[in-house]
Write a protein that holds these residues in place. Sequence first.
Motif, PDB file in Angstrom:
ATOM      1  N   ILE A 199       0.821  -1.156  -0.191  1.00  0.00           N
ATOM      2  CA  ILE A 199       0.030   0.130   0.112  1.00  0.00           C
ATOM      3  C   ILE A 199       0.968   1.275   0.038  1.00  0.00           C
ATOM      4  N   GLU A 200       0.739   1.962  -0.795  1.00  0.00           N
ATOM      5  CA  GLU A 200       1.459   3.266  -1.155  1.00  0.00           C
ATOM      6  C   GLU A 200       0.734   4.690  -1.083  1.00  0.00           C
ATOM      7  N   ARG A 201       1.157   5.603  -0.301  1.00  0.00           N
ATOM      8  CA  ARG A 201       0.430   6.632   0.033  1.00  0.00           C
ATOM      9  C   ARG A 201       0.086   7.536  -1.277  1.00  0.00           C
ATOM     10  N   SER A 202       1.265   7.589  -2.264  1.00  0.00           N
ATOM     11  CA  SER A 202       0.952   8.327  -3.417  1.00  0.00           C
ATOM     12  C   SER A 202       1.317   7.331  -4.771  1.00  0.00           C
ATOM     13  N   SER A 231      12.179   9.051  -0.609  1.00  0.00           N
ATOM     14  CA  SER A 231      13.692   9.174  -0.942  1.00  0.00           C
ATOM     15  C   SER A 231      14.100   8.631  -2.426  1.00  0.00           C
ATOM     16  N   SER A 232      13.265   7.616  -2.733  1.00  0.00           N
ATOM     17  CA  SER A 232      13.812   6.608  -3.776  1.00  0.00           C
ATOM     18  C   SER A 232      13.956   7.364  -5.077  1.00  0.00           C
ATOM     19  N   TRP A 233      13.031   8.449  -5.597  1.00  0.00           N
ATOM     20  CA  TRP A 233      12.892   9.052  -6.926  1.00  0.00           C
ATOM     21  C   TRP A 233      14.232   9.958  -7.161  1.00  0.00           C
ATOM     22  N   ALA A 284      15.165   2.786   7.452  1.00  0.00           N
ATOM     23  CA  ALA A 284      16.160   3.336   7.776  1.00  0.00           C
ATOM     24  C   ALA A 284      17.576   2.823   6.670  1.00  0.00           C
ATOM     25  N   VAL A 285      17.286   2.506   5.347  1.00  0.00           N
ATOM     26  CA  VAL A 285      17.841   1.865   4.465  1.00  0.00           C
ATOM     27  C   VAL A 285      18.637   3.220   3.686  1.00  0.00           C
ATOM     28  N   MET A 286      19.679   3.481   4.186  1.00  0.00           N
ATOM     29  CA  MET A 286      20.352   4.727   3.596  1.00  0.00           C
ATOM     30  C   MET A 286      20.958   4.551   2.055  1.00  0.00           C
ATOM     31  N   ALA A 287      21.120   3.210   1.847  1.00  0.00           N
ATOM     32  CA  ALA A 287      21.759   3.060   0.443  1.00  0.00           C
ATOM     33  C   ALA A 287      20.767   2.042  -0.194  1.00  0.00           C
ATOM     34  N   GLY A 288      19.527   2.313  -0.452  1.00  0.00           N
ATOM     35  CA  GLY A 288      18.470   1.549  -0.810  1.00  0.00           C
ATOM     36  C   GLY A 288      18.987   0.886  -2.266  1.00  0.00           C
ATOM     37  N   PHE A 289      19.912   1.272  -3.244  1.00  0.00           N
ATOM     38  CA  PHE A 289      20.399   0.900  -4.133  1.00  0.00           C
ATOM     39  C   PHE A 289      21.505  -0.218  -4.221  1.00  0.00           C
TER      40      PHE A 289
HETATM   41  C1  FAD Z   1      19.991  13.217  -2.883  1.00  0.00           C
HETATM   42  C2  FAD Z   1      19.891  11.831  -2.424  1.00  0.00           C
HETATM   43  C3  FAD Z   1      20.779  10.860  -3.100  1.00  0.00           C
HETATM   44  C4  FAD Z   1      20.722   9.495  -2.859  1.00  0.00           C
HETATM   45  N1  FAD Z   1      21.824   8.676  -3.543  1.00  0.00           N
HETATM   46  C5  FAD Z   1      21.943   7.357  -3.350  1.00  0.00           C
HETATM   47  C6  FAD Z   1      22.763   6.612  -4.191  1.00  0.00           C
HETATM   48  O1  FAD Z   1      23.439   7.046  -4.851  1.00  0.00           O
HETATM   49  N2  FAD Z   1      22.855   5.198  -3.748  1.00  0.00           N
HETATM   50  C7  FAD Z   1      21.673   4.644  -2.857  1.00  0.00           C
HETATM   51  O2  FAD Z   1      21.503   3.419  -2.987  1.00  0.00           O
HETATM   52  N3  FAD Z   1      20.755   5.422  -2.286  1.00  0.00           N
HETATM   53  C8  FAD Z   1      21.050   6.674  -2.417  1.00  0.00           C
HETATM   54  N4  FAD Z   1      19.998   7.515  -1.815  1.00  0.00           N
HETATM   55  C9  FAD Z   1      19.377   6.880  -0.837  1.00  0.00           C
HETATM   56  C10 FAD Z   1      17.944   6.253  -1.393  1.00  0.00           C
HETATM   57  O3  FAD Z   1      17.155   6.918  -1.889  1.00  0.00           O
HETATM   58  C11 FAD Z   1      17.208   5.448  -0.149  1.00  0.00           C
HETATM   59  O4  FAD Z   1      18.043   4.502   0.504  1.00  0.00           O
HETATM   60  C12 FAD Z   1      16.021   4.622  -0.604  1.00  0.00           C
HETATM   61  O5  FAD Z   1      15.111   5.683  -1.446  1.00  0.00           O
HETATM   62  C13 FAD Z   1      15.161   4.411   0.632  1.00  0.00           C
HETATM   63  O6  FAD Z   1      13.971   3.695   0.051  1.00  0.00           O
HETATM   64  P1  FAD Z   1      12.945   3.231   1.164  1.00  0.00           P
HETATM   65  O7  FAD Z   1      11.871   2.490   0.226  1.00  0.00           O
HETATM   66  O8  FAD Z   1      13.328   2.633   2.185  1.00  0.00           O
HETATM   67  O9  FAD Z   1      12.204   4.924   1.344  1.00  0.00           O
HETATM   68  P2  FAD Z   1      11.199   5.734   0.607  1.00  0.00           P
HETATM   69  O10 FAD Z   1      11.923   6.021  -0.898  1.00  0.00           O
HETATM   70  O11 FAD Z   1      11.173   6.982   1.350  1.00  0.00           O
HETATM   71  O12 FAD Z   1       9.883   5.375   0.323  1.00  0.00           O
HETATM   72  C14 FAD Z   1       8.964   5.105   1.338  1.00  0.00           C
HETATM   73  C15 FAD Z   1       7.248   5.052   0.715  1.00  0.00           C
HETATM   74  O13 FAD Z   1       6.540   4.733   1.678  1.00  0.00           O
HETATM   75  C16 FAD Z   1       5.461   5.524   1.640  1.00  0.00           C
HETATM   76  N5  FAD Z   1       4.656   5.862   2.794  1.00  0.00           N
HETATM   77  C17 FAD Z   1       5.123   6.139   3.731  1.00  0.00           C
HETATM   78  N6  FAD Z   1       4.123   6.171   4.804  1.00  0.00           N
HETATM   79  C18 FAD Z   1       3.145   5.698   4.242  1.00  0.00           C
HETATM   80  C19 FAD Z   1       1.641   5.441   4.468  1.00  0.00           C
HETATM   81  N7  FAD Z   1       1.348   5.593   5.946  1.00  0.00           N
HETATM   82  N8  FAD Z   1       0.978   4.716   3.826  1.00  0.00           N
HETATM   83  C20 FAD Z   1       1.288   4.494   2.677  1.00  0.00           C
HETATM   84  N9  FAD Z   1       2.618   4.826   1.991  1.00  0.00           N
HETATM   85  C21 FAD Z   1       3.535   5.315   2.824  1.00  0.00           C
HETATM   86  C22 FAD Z   1       5.991   6.752   1.155  1.00  0.00           C
HETATM   87  O14 FAD Z   1       5.027   7.620   0.212  1.00  0.00           O
HETATM   88  C23 FAD Z   1       7.354   6.337   0.039  1.00  0.00           C
HETATM   89  O15 FAD Z   1       6.908   6.228  -1.344  1.00  0.00           O
HETATM   90  C24 FAD Z   1      19.853   8.846  -1.777  1.00  0.00           C
HETATM   91  C25 FAD Z   1      19.104   9.748  -1.472  1.00  0.00           C
HETATM   92  C26 FAD Z   1      19.158  11.087  -1.650  1.00  0.00           C
HETATM   93  C27 FAD Z   1      17.963  12.291  -0.956  1.00  0.00           C
END
Ligand code: FAD
Length: 861
Positions: free
Chosen positions: A34-37, A43-45, A350-355
């Motif tokens: 389930i995704e909010r948007s 962060s991912s985009w 808290a996955v700081m390097a998602g890729f």
């Molecule tokens: C400038 C920048 C550069 C980066 N460069 C790199 C890189 O080079 N390599 C790398 O590996 N990583 C990089 N990162 C980090 C990477 O973007 C993150 O590690 C990754 O995006 C984390 O993914 P996530 O799915 O945990 O979180 P997110 O991408 O934040 O996704 C969380 C999702 O949950 C949804 N959500 C939240 N709450 C709810 C709710 N209550 N109901 C429904 N949906 C909800 C949100 O809408 C969102 O889509 C970078 C980040 C930034 C900002």
Amino acid sequence: MKSHAKAVVIGGGVVGCSVLYHLAKAGWTDIMLIERSELTSGSSWHAAGGFHTLNGDPNVAKLQAYTVQLYKEIEEISGQSCSLHLTGGVMMADTPERMDFLRLAHAKGRYLGMDTELITPSEAKAMFPLMDETNFVGAMWDPVEGHLDPSGTTHAYAKAARKLGAEIVLRNRVVELTQEVDGTWNVVTEQGTVKAEHVVNCGGLWAREIGRMVGVELPVLAMEHMYLLTEPMPEVEEFNKSTGREMIGVLDFKGEIYTRQERNGILLGTYEKACKPWSPVNTPWDFGHELLQPDIDRIAPSLEIGFKHFPGIEKAGIKQIINGPFTFALDGNPLVGPVQGLTNFWCACAVMAGFSQGGGVGLALSNWMVHGDPGFDVWGMDVARFGEWATLRYTNAKVRENYSRRFSIRFPNEELPAARPAQTTPLYDTMLANNAVMGDSWGLETPLWFAPRGSEPKDVVSFHRSNDFGPIGEEVRATREKVGVTEIANFAKYEVSGPGTEDFLNRLMTNRMPKTGRIVLTPMLNEFGRLIGDFTIAKASPRGGEERFMIWGSSAAQKYHMRWFEKHLPKDGSIRIHRFDQTLVGLSIAGPKSRDLLQKLVDVDISTKAFRFMDFREMAVGGAPCMVNRITYTGDLGYEIWMAPAYQRLVYKAIKEAGEEFGLVDFGMRALLSMRLEKNFPTWFRELRPIYGPFEGSMDRFIKLEKNDFIGREAAAKERAEGPKLRRVSFIVDAADADVMGDEPIWAKVGGKDYGTVEKPHGYGAPRFDAGGKEVRGSNAAEGASAVRGIVDGDWRVVGWITSGGYAHYVEKSMAQGYVPAALAENESAGLFEIEILGHRRPARINVEPPFDPSGEKMRT
Ligand SMILES: Cc1cc2nc3c(=O)[nH]c(=O)nc-3n(C[C@H](O)[C@H](O)[C@H](O)COP(=O)(O)OP(=O)(O)OC[C@H]3O[C@@H](n4cnc5c(N)ncnc54)[C@H](O)[C@@H]3O)c2cc1C
């Protein structure tokens, strides 16, 4: 939208989509995300899309390698390109210390299946000509690095998951989570409620808010992060044309900078010192596909270094600066797994390097949910690794510290200062007055060593022996020859009580439970027969007619172990486990005079016969009610004394006064660890971890296969019957001025003989998948080791790895423990082994008997 699902994954970033894909692949298809948007709305985009395998924790590094190898698979299944650029990359060292750090990382790679190579700055420049190589002393090349399209990759996971039957619901926020008495979760969303067996928090920037829906404050914080993109650069185009290759990725430790080619220009990102948290208390729900205002002043100091190191980039025009938030836990590694105290509530945040990490996180979590076990050693990213002390403000301070030192070296004797002191015992001020150098032990200030009067109590950080060497030696010698006292509040302590407690513990532990007033040492295994705990257990006298046991274990594993205990407790509430944490503190006295000292403080007979080795007694010490164990980790005659914090100063004062006539000294944790080395005692999380079996860990005498049917018994019996593949051994090392730190490779002169695996076991037990998506079962399979450069050198071969070590001051030897193939473990012969310390191979010899008190006579006296 359906109203029931086996699992609901909240969040459609790269991590949520990876979790969904791996759950579907493992056979759970009644699942939904389930995704909010839209997908990638956190962060991912706006990620820079870089990936690499290096991580301070070798186990996390392996999961990163898995992530990179996975991209081909999801591209094939989904038909969606990830735009993968596997360019390779270099890490540049500008000082000899940073080069030592790279040597250590390269050495680890020898048994981890990682194909890194140490190269010269000129060789690095040939692959990234924009650098001025005179700024550097050396570099490490890693072929498994590159970059990809973050959005395409997230969609590839999502499409692959859909193809396997998973459902994805967009534009629907989860607003509330409640749980029924039977454990069913009500996932309340804008479009209605879904009933689910399991809930996974993949909320990324909103993970903290989702945690709060179930009453949990997760230690996660978003930080602003900037990278810049240059205009197209003729030098880049020229390089591509003349070599037919893309420029590689470069990591520059000094500037805390990463840089690489992006289209015809360059991308350069920084982890600036003046870092800034984003939305430190609450993340706004209306934040979406927008960027933050760039702040060039903040990154100017890093850019200055960057432009000096990479002058080719300075000339280029800046096209755009991206500033976006992404999340970190205190140590920069993810928070993964079931949250202790809740049922079927899982985290992958808290996955700081998602890729780099998203695939490995998805695989480990799905294994855990489907098979009850992550299948890998995931301690480095287990959500249970932080305690209650990791509050919002503590997290804020630690995350900022971690961010600003993202590429800094952490020396083996380096304690980081942020958010300290957090927890202190009543003796904190006394220890400071005694000139103690304090360390952080799971959030608790703990004396490490005592600096000489008049000198500053501070570590000089180094990979080599440092300013603590002399004072620790003195603490050890005085303790071994007379008597010493140390604080041991930083142990985990539990009381288990209620009818049936003994049977319960017998089912959990491998050793037989002790009789009243006695102590046993016992490992704990999971169903796959792997080591998940190592405890000291005493049986106390019954209270109110109820059985009562005391348990001591590793402090850092308190939540990890509570999660396991709670999972196996009878559901009727008949057995209770109380975790004392800092409501019970302790002191240990050790050394030949410790009995004489203690006798002065108690009103009962504690002579050898009256209070034997491995006895437990509740008695008053110096007038304070205490529990006393006749056991010590120094391996000498000694005692552990436990008391409520209100009594700790009283007991310490009494010990100090009574100890004066015996020459009592204070000693710290480092002296304690030095003394355990000369007894060949293992430590939890270093020698003993879930990647090893009990016989591999040389814990044979604590494994009572003939007793009741304890958890992991069948697998342990099989391990013994077949013979363990590995064995934990102790070495004496002919070291120079640096001792082992842990993770060094062990070389052996084996000629043409094959002694089995050379690669560190990583996965175990639960089904898992290889890089090609094929299911792999089993334990210590060598994974691609043959592909690794540098594991064979003439007759010498890397056969194992060091887990920990240091200088054993009393026997005056550099010592180490580690794992080698079982066939080599009994071989003491000199000339057979070498241990690679900071790039130099030092002769080493297996040391079957502990060099201090091999018969154990002193501790039994
Ligand atoms: C400038 C920048 C550069 C980066 N460069 C790199 C890189 O080079 N390599 C790398 O590996 N990583 C990089 N990162 C980090 C990477 O973007 C993150 O590690 C990754 O995006 C984390 O993914 P996530 O799915 O945990 O979180 P997110 O991408 O934040 O996704 C969380 C999702 O949950 C949804 N959500 C939240 N709450 C709810 C709710 N209550 N109901 C429904 N949906 C909800 C949100 O809408 C969102 O889509 C970078 C980040 C930034 C900002």
